[in-house]
Design an enzyme around this catalytic site. Structure first.
Site, PDB file in Angstrom:
ATOM      1  N   GLU A 186      -0.284 -15.840 -11.538  1.00 42.55           N
ATOM      2  CA  GLU A 186       0.576 -14.899 -12.244  1.00 42.55           C
ATOM      3  C   GLU A 186       2.069 -15.171 -12.052  1.00 42.55           C
ATOM      4  O   GLU A 186       2.896 -14.458 -12.614  1.00 42.55           O
ATOM      5  CB  GLU A 186       0.246 -13.463 -11.828  1.00 42.55           C
ATOM      6  CG  GLU A 186      -1.130 -13.032 -12.289  1.00 42.55           C
ATOM      7  CD  GLU A 186      -1.459 -11.585 -11.968  1.00 42.55           C
ATOM      8  OE1 GLU A 186      -0.608 -10.882 -11.380  1.00 42.55           O
ATOM      9  OE2 GLU A 186      -2.569 -11.151 -12.317  1.00 42.55           O
ATOM     10  N   CYS A 193      -6.023  -4.919  -8.418  1.00 38.56           N
ATOM     11  CA  CYS A 193      -5.914  -4.619  -6.988  1.00 38.56           C
ATOM     12  C   CYS A 193      -5.441  -5.836  -6.186  1.00 38.56           C
ATOM     13  O   CYS A 193      -4.955  -5.694  -5.070  1.00 38.56           O
ATOM     14  CB  CYS A 193      -7.230  -4.081  -6.447  1.00 38.56           C
ATOM     15  SG  CYS A 193      -8.622  -5.192  -6.620  1.00 38.56           S
ATOM     16  N   HIS A 194      -5.547  -7.031  -6.780  1.00 37.78           N
ATOM     17  CA  HIS A 194      -5.079  -8.235  -6.090  1.00 37.78           C
ATOM     18  C   HIS A 194      -3.560  -8.243  -5.924  1.00 37.78           C
ATOM     19  O   HIS A 194      -3.038  -9.002  -5.113  1.00 37.78           O
ATOM     20  CB  HIS A 194      -5.539  -9.497  -6.844  1.00 37.78           C
ATOM     21  CG  HIS A 194      -5.023  -9.607  -8.236  1.00 37.78           C
ATOM     22  ND1 HIS A 194      -5.638  -8.968  -9.303  1.00 37.78           N
ATOM     23  CD2 HIS A 194      -3.952 -10.262  -8.755  1.00 37.78           C
ATOM     24  CE1 HIS A 194      -4.956  -9.244 -10.413  1.00 37.78           C
ATOM     25  NE2 HIS A 194      -3.937 -10.022 -10.106  1.00 37.78           N
ATOM     26  N   TYR A 241       0.837  -1.199   0.000  1.00 34.55           N
ATOM     27  CA  TYR A 241       0.000   0.000   0.000  1.00 34.55           C
ATOM     28  C   TYR A 241       0.875   1.253   0.000  1.00 34.55           C
ATOM     29  O   TYR A 241       0.539   2.249  -0.643  1.00 34.55           O
ATOM     30  CB  TYR A 241      -0.945   0.001   1.206  1.00 34.55           C
ATOM     31  CG  TYR A 241      -2.059  -1.003   1.073  1.00 34.55           C
ATOM     32  CD1 TYR A 241      -3.168  -0.744   0.273  1.00 34.55           C
ATOM     33  CD2 TYR A 241      -2.007  -2.231   1.732  1.00 34.55           C
ATOM     34  CE1 TYR A 241      -4.187  -1.661   0.128  1.00 34.55           C
ATOM     35  CE2 TYR A 241      -3.023  -3.161   1.607  1.00 34.55           C
ATOM     36  CZ  TYR A 241      -4.108  -2.869   0.801  1.00 34.55           C
ATOM     37  OH  TYR A 241      -5.119  -3.785   0.656  1.00 34.55           O
ATOM     38  N   ASN A 245     -12.214  -0.726  -6.029  1.00 33.42           N
ATOM     39  CA  ASN A 245     -11.956  -1.020  -7.434  1.00 33.42           C
ATOM     40  C   ASN A 245     -13.114  -1.821  -8.027  1.00 33.42           C
ATOM     41  O   ASN A 245     -13.399  -2.926  -7.582  1.00 33.42           O
ATOM     42  CB  ASN A 245     -10.648  -1.803  -7.553  1.00 33.42           C
ATOM     43  CG  ASN A 245     -10.411  -2.346  -8.938  1.00 33.42           C
ATOM     44  OD1 ASN A 245     -10.926  -1.841  -9.922  1.00 33.42           O
ATOM     45  ND2 ASN A 245      -9.625  -3.403  -9.010  1.00 33.42           N
TER      46      ASN A 245
END
Length: 157
Positions: free
Chosen positions: A148, A121-122, A90, A113
């Site tokens: 990912e 946002c993940h 953050y 979001n």
């Protein structure tokens, strides 16, 4: 507003948009009827999300039209700068937005979001590397981050 429901490995995704772009993508917990005929305005979004889940797409090229304040939109734009397979805290996101003192407001905007996965946002984690709140549930956040990663753990059996 056009709406489509598509299956994903994490539940049914509800996609909303029109000729001005995508306004919302959410993942649902309940059973939803999958859309048989995808509205033309949402076809590209459906195709790109399917590619993402197959591991064939790392970036989205879609027209976005989310509703939010100017500040929220700045945060969402900054989120799109976090590359596939990477994470940020953050605090790092606050720096991307240009105001490290706005960390709480940045976190709140991240939580609002409206475009699941497309605005990633993940990819935001705690400063200590921990998984922190995620509107779709931490199990989904964990799955997305593992999805990912460039190296997949192979099963021995």
């Amino acid at each position: 507003m056009d709406i489509a429901h598509i299956p994903t490995p994490l539940g049914t995704a509800k996609i909303e948009g029109d000729e001005n772009g995508l306004s919302k993508i959410t993942v649902l917990d309940g059973e939803e009827t999958i859309t048989d005929v995808i509205p033309e305005t949402l076809e590209d979004a459906v195709y790109q999300l399917q590619e993402y889940f197959k591991g064939e797409r790392q970036e989205f090229s879609l027209t976005l039209n989310p509703e939010g304040t100017d500040f929220q939109k700045r945060v969402w734009k900054a989120l799109k700068r976090i590359p596939y397979g990477k994470t940020a805290s953050y605090m790092e996101l606050s720096k991307l937005v240009g105001d490290v003192k706005a960390i709480r407001a940045v976190a709140a905007a991240n939580g609002k979001n409206p475009l699941w996965i497309v605005i990633p946002c993940h990819r935001i984690i705690g400063s200590d590397g921990s998984l922190t709140g995620y509107a779709g549930g931490l199990h989904r956040k964990k799955w997305l981050l593992e999805h990912e990663q460039p190296v997949k753990q192979q099963s021995l059996f």
